[in-house]
Structures are given as C-alpha cells and as structure tokens.
Design a protein around this motif. Structure first.
Motif, mmCIF file in Angstrom:
data_model
loop_
_atom_site.group_PDB
_atom_site.id
_atom_site.type_symbol
_atom_site.label_atom_id
_atom_site.label_comp_id
_atom_site.label_asym_id
_atom_site.label_seq_id
_atom_site.Cartn_x
_atom_site.Cartn_y
_atom_site.Cartn_z
ATOM 1 N N ARG A 158 -20.187 -11.396 -12.399
ATOM 2 C CA ARG A 158 -21.540 -11.776 -11.977
ATOM 3 C C ARG A 158 -22.046 -10.908 -10.832
ATOM 4 N N VAL A 159 -21.168 -10.501 -9.900
ATOM 5 C CA VAL A 159 -21.659 -9.859 -8.675
ATOM 6 C C VAL A 159 -21.209 -8.419 -8.478
ATOM 7 N N ALA A 160 -20.151 -7.982 -9.153
ATOM 8 C CA ALA A 160 -19.597 -6.653 -8.867
ATOM 9 C C ALA A 160 -20.576 -5.549 -9.256
ATOM 10 N N PRO A 161 -20.676 -4.493 -8.451
ATOM 11 C CA PRO A 161 -21.536 -3.352 -8.813
ATOM 12 C C PRO A 161 -21.102 -2.693 -10.121
ATOM 13 N N ARG A 162 -19.785 -2.708 -10.388
ATOM 14 C CA ARG A 162 -19.252 -2.142 -11.636
ATOM 15 C C ARG A 162 -18.316 -3.180 -12.271
ATOM 16 N N PRO A 163 -18.852 -4.113 -13.038
ATOM 17 C CA PRO A 163 -18.026 -5.185 -13.602
ATOM 18 C C PRO A 163 -16.835 -4.683 -14.416
ATOM 19 N N GLU A 164 -16.968 -3.479 -14.962
ATOM 20 C CA GLU A 164 -15.884 -2.938 -15.791
ATOM 21 C C GLU A 164 -14.653 -2.553 -14.971
ATOM 22 N N ASP A 165 -14.755 -2.602 -13.641
ATOM 23 C CA ASP A 165 -13.635 -2.220 -12.768
ATOM 24 C C ASP A 165 -12.591 -3.314 -12.603
ATOM 25 N N PHE A 166 -12.788 -4.493 -13.186
ATOM 26 C CA PHE A 166 -11.860 -5.598 -12.939
ATOM 27 C C PHE A 166 -10.405 -5.249 -13.280
ATOM 28 N N PRO A 167 -10.109 -4.642 -14.432
ATOM 29 C CA PRO A 167 -8.711 -4.278 -14.699
ATOM 30 C C PRO A 167 -8.143 -3.330 -13.639
ATOM 31 N N HIS A 168 -8.966 -2.423 -13.164
ATOM 32 C CA HIS A 168 -8.534 -1.480 -12.131
ATOM 33 C C HIS A 168 -8.196 -2.229 -10.835
ATOM 34 N N LEU A 169 -8.992 -3.259 -10.500
ATOM 35 C CA LEU A 169 -8.702 -4.064 -9.318
ATOM 36 C C LEU A 169 -7.364 -4.783 -9.478
ATOM 37 N N LEU A 170 -7.096 -5.312 -10.677
ATOM 38 C CA LEU A 170 -5.809 -5.976 -10.915
ATOM 39 C C LEU A 170 -4.646 -5.004 -10.704
ATOM 40 N N ASP A 171 -4.806 -3.775 -11.181
ATOM 41 C CA ASP A 171 -3.764 -2.759 -10.962
ATOM 42 C C ASP A 171 -3.544 -2.535 -9.466
ATOM 43 N N LYS A 172 -4.634 -2.432 -8.712
ATOM 44 C CA LYS A 172 -4.513 -2.160 -7.280
ATOM 45 C C LYS A 172 -3.898 -3.346 -6.534
ATOM 46 N N ILE A 173 -4.301 -4.567 -6.903
ATOM 47 C CA ILE A 173 -3.717 -5.754 -6.269
ATOM 48 C C ILE A 173 -2.225 -5.838 -6.586
ATOM 49 N N GLY A 174 -1.872 -5.558 -7.858
ATOM 50 C CA GLY A 174 -0.465 -5.566 -8.243
ATOM 51 C C GLY A 174 0.358 -4.566 -7.452
ATOM 52 N N ALA A 175 -0.177 -3.359 -7.301
ATOM 53 C CA ALA A 175 0.523 -2.330 -6.526
ATOM 54 C C ALA A 175 0.638 -2.737 -5.061
ATOM 55 N N PHE A 176 -0.421 -3.348 -4.534
ATOM 56 C CA PHE A 176 -0.396 -3.813 -3.145
ATOM 57 C C PHE A 176 0.703 -4.858 -2.940
ATOM 58 N N MET A 177 0.788 -5.822 -3.861
ATOM 59 C CA MET A 177 1.777 -6.891 -3.699
ATOM 60 C C MET A 177 3.200 -6.406 -3.943
ATOM 61 N N ALA A 178 3.355 -5.292 -4.643
ATOM 62 C CA ALA A 178 4.686 -4.739 -4.884
ATOM 63 C C ALA A 178 5.259 -4.041 -3.649
ATOM 64 N N GLU A 179 4.386 -3.719 -2.703
ATOM 65 C CA GLU A 179 4.852 -3.061 -1.470
ATOM 66 C C GLU A 179 5.501 -4.088 -0.549
ATOM 67 N N PRO A 180 6.701 -3.820 -0.033
ATOM 68 C CA PRO A 180 7.338 -4.782 0.873
ATOM 69 C C PRO A 180 6.546 -4.940 2.166
ATOM 70 N N LEU A 181 6.544 -6.154 2.676
ATOM 71 C CA LEU A 181 5.824 -6.474 3.902
ATOM 72 C C LEU A 181 6.789 -7.074 4.902
ATOM 73 N N ASP A 182 6.775 -6.594 6.127
ATOM 74 C CA ASP A 182 7.554 -7.207 7.203
ATOM 75 C C ASP A 182 6.837 -6.953 8.524
ATOM 76 N N LEU A 183 6.156 -7.984 9.010
ATOM 77 C CA LEU A 183 5.358 -7.870 10.232
ATOM 78 C C LEU A 183 6.027 -8.558 11.427
ATOM 79 N N ARG A 184 7.326 -8.855 11.337
ATOM 80 C CA ARG A 184 7.987 -9.592 12.417
ATOM 81 C C ARG A 184 7.770 -8.930 13.778
ATOM 82 N N GLU A 185 8.139 -7.670 13.859
ATOM 83 C CA GLU A 185 8.061 -6.970 15.145
ATOM 84 C C GLU A 185 6.617 -6.847 15.612
ATOM 85 N N ALA A 186 5.715 -6.552 14.680
ATOM 86 C CA ALA A 186 4.304 -6.379 15.038
ATOM 87 C C ALA A 186 3.704 -7.682 15.549
ATOM 88 N N ILE A 187 3.977 -8.782 14.857
ATOM 89 C CA ILE A 187 3.406 -10.067 15.255
ATOM 90 C C ILE A 187 3.898 -10.471 16.633
#
Length: 265
Positions: A158-187
């Motif tokens: 409904r709102v995206a400038p390029r609605p056809e980009d949704f699969p690409h966003l899923l790929d990017k979110i998946g890649a983001f979540m696959a990266e390990p996260l550890d913010l203990r020291e930073a926090i």
C-alpha cells in the motif's frame, strides 16, 4: 494531525511524520513494519512530546538503497535526520529492529540523544529462543509468496515507493538476522539514560532483560528510600505484563512507561 515529509540524509531519502508538540521524541518501528504500526500509542506519546516517526531503510515509504541493513548505518541515518531537523537532543524510542537502531544511535552519537528507550530489542543473539532463531534463519525472498495474506505484506504494498521490492527486503532482513549480535560491552558503556522494555512473553526471556539491566548497574542492590541505590546512569527496566513481541508496540502500557521514564529528571 500529522504531517509526512522526506529528508535527503546520509545517502537515503528518509520518510518521517511529525505528531504533536513538545520535547522531541524519535520513534523507530520494527522489521517489516513502518511508523504506522505505532498508531495506537502515538496519541498518548504526542500529548507530551513532538513525536517523529521514521520509516527506516527499505521500510514503509522509504525506498531501499544499495547497502545492507546495518544498525550502524541506520543509526547514522537517524543522527543525520536529527541534524537535518535541528532537533535539540531528542529522546530516541525504538521497537525490535528499531530498538537496535535506537541503541546504536545512542552508542555512536550520545551527544545527540537525551534518553533512550529500547523495546523488545535483545542485546545478544543467543538470548533469542532457539526455535525463533531457526525461523529467522529461514527468512528470504522465497517467503514472499507465503506472506501475501499478512498485514506486513499488504501494508508494504500500500505505501512502499516500489512495492515489487518486498522479496528483496526479506532477503536483506534475513541476512541482517543471520549476523551475530553481541552488545554486552557496548551497553555497559552507554552514556545516555536508558530504559529497556520487554513483554513478559517476548522473543527473549525476561531474564535476558534483567541481565542487560545488570550491565547498566541495575538490579544489583536495594534502591533506597530516596532512590540512592538506583542505577547511577539513570537507567530503568520495564517488563510489561500480558504482552508479546507482537503486541507490545501497540500497548497503552508502553506509552505509559515511556512517558513516565522520559518525564523523570
């Protein structure tokens, strides 16, 4: 009333909306969502603040650009938006993905942020329940077809400038979540008064957020009659009852604890 605008900052054309008046508060949504997801709580927040909802990279009305989804880069977007709008040390409040961006903004640009509220934003990967991590690991463009009946897909269309980009966003979110996260020291080194907020049935257990609070000098001693034993940095913790990762962002309880924390001091 709200007004929507675009800001050309940090190499991205960032969409934001402004609601209410008062001390500024930047509000950051979760993954696959947009600023609209806070609709139920914006009136309560905007009664005390000038609330600025932002559609993060590739989400909502902000078109994607040629870079990965990265907390540091998206935090730089928010820092640039603060400068673009001439905001005087706004509070930054973020949920889930937006919570990670909010934390990174406070870590990387502490001089720009007055207070931080991180909602349902885990601080290290292994805190998330194992079955949820397995589900996240399966997120990719291949899931787009199965999501066509979901509100997330329909809102994006409904709102995206390029609605056809949704699969690409899923790929990017998946890649983001696959990266390990550890913010203990930073926090542990956060320089901004921070409240971590979670549902009592969130994507990570309440004990995780108690542990994070401990990194901020919280939960280590009695608070004292005059609050003299509270965390030295002005930090706080809220575990909200009867909620989940998927309901907390629209709960009146979230607005109430956020307003209370931001009004202190």
């Amino acid at each position: 009333m709200s007004s929507g605008s675009y800001a050309d900052v940090n190499g991205i054309n960032l969409y934001y909306e402004t609601h209410g008046s008062g001390r500024p508060l930047i509000l950051l949504h979760g993954g696959l969502g947009s600023g609209e997801m806070f609709g139920p709580v914006i009136p309560a927040l905007a009664a005390q603040h000038q609330v600025i909802t932002v559609d993060l990279q590739g989400h909502g009305r902000t078109a994607d650009v040629d870079r990965p989804l990265d907390l540091g880069t998206m935090a730089a977007d928010i820092a640039a938006l603060i400068g673009h709008l001439g905001l005087d040390r706004p509070a930054v409040v973020g949920y889930s993905l937006g919570g990670g961006v909010a934390v990174r903004t406070a870590l990387d640009h502490p001089q720009l942020v007055s207070k931080l509220v991180a909602v349902s934003a885990h601080a290290w990967t292994e805190a998330v329940y194992a079955d949820m991590r397995a589900q996240q690991g399966q997120l990719s463009a291949a899931a787009a077809e199965f999501m066509k009946d979901t509100p997330m897909y329909q809102d994006y269309q409904r709102v995206a400038p390029r609605p056809e980009d949704f699969p690409h966003l899923l790929d990017k979110i998946g890649a983001f979540m696959a990266e390990p996260l550890d913010l203990r020291e930073a926090i542990a080194g956060l320089q901004v008064p921070t409240m971590f907020v979670a549902a009592d049935a969130d994507m990570a257990p309440p004990s995780h957020y108690v542990e994070v609070f401990g990194l901020l000098d919280g939960g280590l001693r009695d608070g004292g009659w005059m609050g003299e034993g509270r965390p030295k940095g002005g930090h706080a913790l809220a575990i909200l009852p009867g909620l989940t990762h998927y309901t907390i962002f629209a709960s009146p309880l979230l607005a109430a604890v956020t307003n209370a924390f931001l009004s202190e001091g």
